[in-house]
Design a protein around this motif. Structure first.
Motif, short mmCIF file in Angstrom:
data_model
loop_
_atom_site.label_atom_id
_atom_site.label_comp_id
_atom_site.label_asym_id
_atom_site.label_seq_id
_atom_site.Cartn_x
_atom_site.Cartn_y
_atom_site.Cartn_z
N ALA A 1 -3.22 1.02 10.58
CA ALA A 1 -2.34 -0.01 11.33
C ALA A 1 -2.15 -1.58 10.77
CB ALA A 1 -2.60 0.47 12.67
N GLN A 2 -3.45 -2.36 11.55
CA GLN A 2 -2.99 -3.52 11.24
C GLN A 2 -2.92 -3.83 9.66
OE1 GLN A 2 -3.45 -4.72 13.64
NE2 GLN A 2 -5.60 -5.84 13.72
N LYS A 3 -3.86 -2.47 8.51
CA LYS A 3 -3.33 -3.18 7.03
C LYS A 3 -1.74 -3.41 6.64
CE LYS A 3 -4.06 -1.04 2.50
NZ LYS A 3 -2.45 -0.68 1.67
N LEU A 4 -0.86 -2.48 7.55
CA LEU A 4 0.47 -2.65 7.34
C LEU A 4 1.25 -3.32 8.32
CD1 LEU A 4 3.73 -0.25 7.26
CD2 LEU A 4 3.17 0.04 9.73
N ARG A 5 0.20 -4.37 9.63
CA ARG A 5 0.82 -5.58 10.01
C ARG A 5 0.48 -7.02 8.95
NH1 ARG A 5 -2.11 -6.77 14.92
NH2 ARG A 5 -0.85 -8.86 14.68
N LEU B 1 -3.47 -13.79 2.77
CA LEU B 1 -3.03 -12.06 3.46
C LEU B 1 -3.20 -10.96 1.87
CD1 LEU B 1 -0.29 -12.61 5.34
CD2 LEU B 1 -2.37 -12.58 6.34
N LYS B 2 -3.33 -11.35 1.16
CA LYS B 2 -3.08 -10.24 -0.15
C LYS B 2 -4.93 -10.28 -0.04
CE LYS B 2 0.71 -12.24 -2.78
NZ LYS B 2 0.75 -12.98 -4.34
N ARG B 3 -5.44 -11.43 -0.07
CA ARG B 3 -7.52 -10.88 -0.08
C ARG B 3 -7.50 -9.66 0.97
NH1 ARG B 3 -7.55 -16.30 -1.18
NH2 ARG B 3 -8.38 -16.35 0.98
N THR B 4 -6.94 -10.59 1.88
CA THR B 4 -7.39 -9.40 3.66
C THR B 4 -6.87 -8.03 3.10
OG1 THR B 4 -6.92 -11.87 4.84
CG2 THR B 4 -7.50 -9.69 5.27
N VAL B 5 -6.09 -7.79 2.81
CA VAL B 5 -4.53 -6.43 2.50
C VAL B 5 -5.45 -5.84 1.33
CG1 VAL B 5 -3.08 -5.71 1.76
CG2 VAL B 5 -2.50 -7.47 2.85
N MET B 6 -6.31 -5.91 0.35
CA MET B 6 -7.56 -5.46 -0.55
C MET B 6 -9.04 -5.30 0.27
SD MET B 6 -7.10 -8.22 -4.38
CE MET B 6 -8.01 -6.98 -4.67
N GLN B 7 -9.96 -6.12 1.47
CA GLN B 7 -10.68 -6.27 1.73
C GLN B 7 -10.29 -5.40 2.97
OE1 GLN B 7 -12.40 -9.64 4.17
NE2 GLN B 7 -13.89 -7.77 4.80
N ALA B 8 -9.02 -5.06 3.55
CA ALA B 8 -8.69 -3.78 4.34
C ALA B 8 -8.23 -2.49 3.73
CB ALA B 8 -7.32 -3.63 5.14
N ASN C 1 -9.98 -1.68 0.91
CA ASN C 1 -11.65 -1.17 0.57
C ASN C 1 -12.15 -0.40 2.05
OD1 ASN C 1 -11.25 -1.78 -2.33
ND2 ASN C 1 -12.03 -4.13 -1.51
N GLN C 2 -12.05 -0.74 2.65
CA GLN C 2 -12.60 -0.03 3.86
C GLN C 2 -12.46 0.99 3.98
OE1 GLN C 2 -15.59 -2.28 5.51
NE2 GLN C 2 -15.53 -0.38 6.69
N MET C 3 -10.67 0.87 4.03
CA MET C 3 -11.11 2.07 4.36
C MET C 3 -11.03 2.65 3.22
SD MET C 3 -5.89 0.74 5.20
CE MET C 3 -6.06 2.98 5.39
N ARG C 4 -11.36 2.79 2.28
CA ARG C 4 -11.36 4.07 0.79
C ARG C 4 -12.73 4.27 1.69
NH1 ARG C 4 -10.24 0.61 -2.87
NH2 ARG C 4 -12.30 -0.05 -3.30
N LEU C 5 -14.62 2.85 2.09
CA LEU C 5 -15.41 3.40 2.63
C LEU C 5 -15.83 3.90 3.70
CD1 LEU C 5 -17.00 -0.44 2.01
CD2 LEU C 5 -17.21 1.86 0.46
N SER D 1 -14.98 -1.82 10.34
CA SER D 1 -14.08 -1.06 9.94
C SER D 1 -13.34 -2.52 11.48
CB SER D 1 -13.54 -0.29 10.41
OG SER D 1 -11.96 -0.23 10.41
N VAL D 2 -14.10 -2.44 12.94
CA VAL D 2 -13.90 -2.97 14.26
C VAL D 2 -14.11 -4.76 13.40
CG1 VAL D 2 -14.94 -3.40 16.55
CG2 VAL D 2 -14.33 -0.75 15.48
#
Length: 444
Positions: free
Chosen positions: A130-134, A187-194, A196-200, A272-273
């Motif tokens: 949901a945060q990644k969608l934001r 925002l692009k870097r944070t989207v990629m980070q999110a 990667n974290q979702m994949r982990l 993730s938190v």
């Protein structure tokens, strides 16, 4: 069997051994072909001695008694061993059943912990999604401010000199463009980070699910094993199962494996938190910064438009004065020309008088008072006319300057009008489409 005379007790035990063979030697002077030797050969075979015969019998008696005693002892030991084996087997089976029960409790504990971790990871991954969608919405929302800022800069490039200047509005617009670019990169870097974290999260959730699945299967197997008893009908021999597998884990490594899986899952959940909190802060700060810069640009536009309005009104006021001066100057020039024309008739009169008097005959061509006065009058009128013509030229030059000033004022007023139209009607009107804070924060 009758015992030998004089022997009333059993003989002492003598170790059993093979009796030696008694071999009779042959005469040294006799050859193999001697007739005497051939006749006695049948009596010189191997035989036991009498004591040896008695000893062998006694050994057989002793061996028979020992065998009976050994058989009795073996039966006693066999019964004791059977009873001990039955008790030990029952005790071992009870201990094994208790160990299986304890292992079932351990499996249930870890299985419950894994199931909770899987549910927590799944919920955390959904929250992070949901945060990644934001973030993606906020990134899409930055396209409109960027397009507005670039359009404002391009529109202001159509301003005409001398208003084509690098003013405060342009500096604020360039700052806005740089801010939006930096926000988009962040925002692009944070989207990629999110992502990667979702994949982990999903990877560790899958590891926990595999471990949980193994625990469930093991629990069912051990529960089934714990229900086996001696009366079970589905038991059979499996000799090969008594060997320990070399690759089998120990209780310590078994517990450590699941503990490590849970610890790694907890670490990823905590990461993730923290990432979700970071995303909240990023979206809050970026939306706030963009709205503040938007307000700064709008304020610069409003201030610049006020300056343009003020300058335009001043120019229009000066234009009115210039137009009045032009009218007055044109009237003055017309009056001056009329005055010059009016001076031409007296000059014609005096020049005609002087011309006619130049035809006086002989001595009558005299420089009398009238002649001197006429010459003085002609010179005076000529000087006046020349002075007036010179002044007329100056007045006409002044009129031309006034006309040039009028043209410059009108041109500058047109430039200011165009600048006001671009800034107010084009740029500021376009900026009303700037997204609000909620849209920039990814809530819409």
């Amino acid at each position: 069997m009758a015992q030998a005379p004089g022997l009333l007790t059993a003989p002492q035990a003598v170790p059993a051994s093979d009796l030696p063979v008694k071999v009779c030697g042959m005469a040294l002077n006799g050859g193999p072909d001697s007739p005497g030797d051939l006749a006695a050969a049948g009596f010189h075979t191997a035989k036991y001695l009498p004591p040896e015969w008695y000893q062998r019998n006694f050994d057989l008696y002793h061996k028979a008694l020992s065998s009976c005693e050994q058989a009795e002892q073996d039966r006693t030991e066999a019964n004791e061993l059977a009873e001990h084996a039955a008790a030990a087997a029952q005790r071992a089976q009870q201990d094994s059943t208790a160990a299986l029960g304890q292992h079932l409790k351990d499996i249930h504990f870890w299985k419950t912990a894994l199931q909770k971790e899987i549910e927590d990871l799944d919920a955390e991954t959904n929250l992070l999604a949901a945060q990644k969608l934001r973030l993606e919405r906020a990134l899409d929302a930055t396209e409109v401010p960027y397009a507005i800022a670039m359009d404002n800069l391009q529109c202001r490039e159509r301003r005409q000199p001398p208003d084509l200047v690098r003013d405060e509005v342009e500096r604020e617009l360039l700052k806005e463009v740089e801010l939006i670019k930096s926000v988009q990169e962040l925002l692009k870097r944070t989207v990629m980070q999110a992502g990667n974290q979702m994949r982990l999260n999903r990877d560790h959730k899958e590891v926990c699910e595999l471990d949980w699945s193994d625990k469930v299967e093991t629990y069912n197997i051990d529960d089934k094993c714990g229900r086996y008893s001696n009366q079970s009908t589905n038991i059979q021999f499996h000799p090969s199962s008594m060997k320990l597998e070399e690759s089998a884990s120990t209780p310590e490594t078994w517990a450590k494996f699941t503990h490590d899986n849970i610890c790694r899952a907890e670490q990823e959940k905590l990461a993730s938190v923290n990432l979700r909190a970071l995303i909240d802060n990023i979206l809050h700060d970026t939306s706030k910064d963009m709205r503040m810069q938007c307000a700064a640009v709008n304020e610069a536009f409003a201030k610049h438009c006020e300056e343009l309005d003020y300058v335009k009104h001043k120019l229009e006021h000066h234009l009115k004065q210039i137009l009045k001066q032009i009218g007055d100057q044109e009237a003055n020039i017309a009056a001056f020309k009329q005055a010059i024309r009016e001076k031409e008739a007296p000059l014609k009169v005096v020049q005609t008088r002087l011309y006619d008097r130049s035809f006086r005959p002989n001595i009558e061509l005299c420089r009398d008072e009238a002649q001197v006065r006429l010459i003085s009058e002609a010179e005076e009128l000529t000087a006046f006319i020349e002075s007036m013509k010179k002044k007329l030229l100056e007045s006409e030059e002044t009129l031309r300057n006034l006309e040039d000033t009028r043209m410059n004022l009108e041109k500058d007023i047109a430039v200011k009008t165009n600048s006001i139209f671009i800034d107010r009607q084009k740029c500021m009107a376009h900026r009303t489409r700037y997204p609000n804070v909620l849209k920039l924060a990814g809530y819409q």
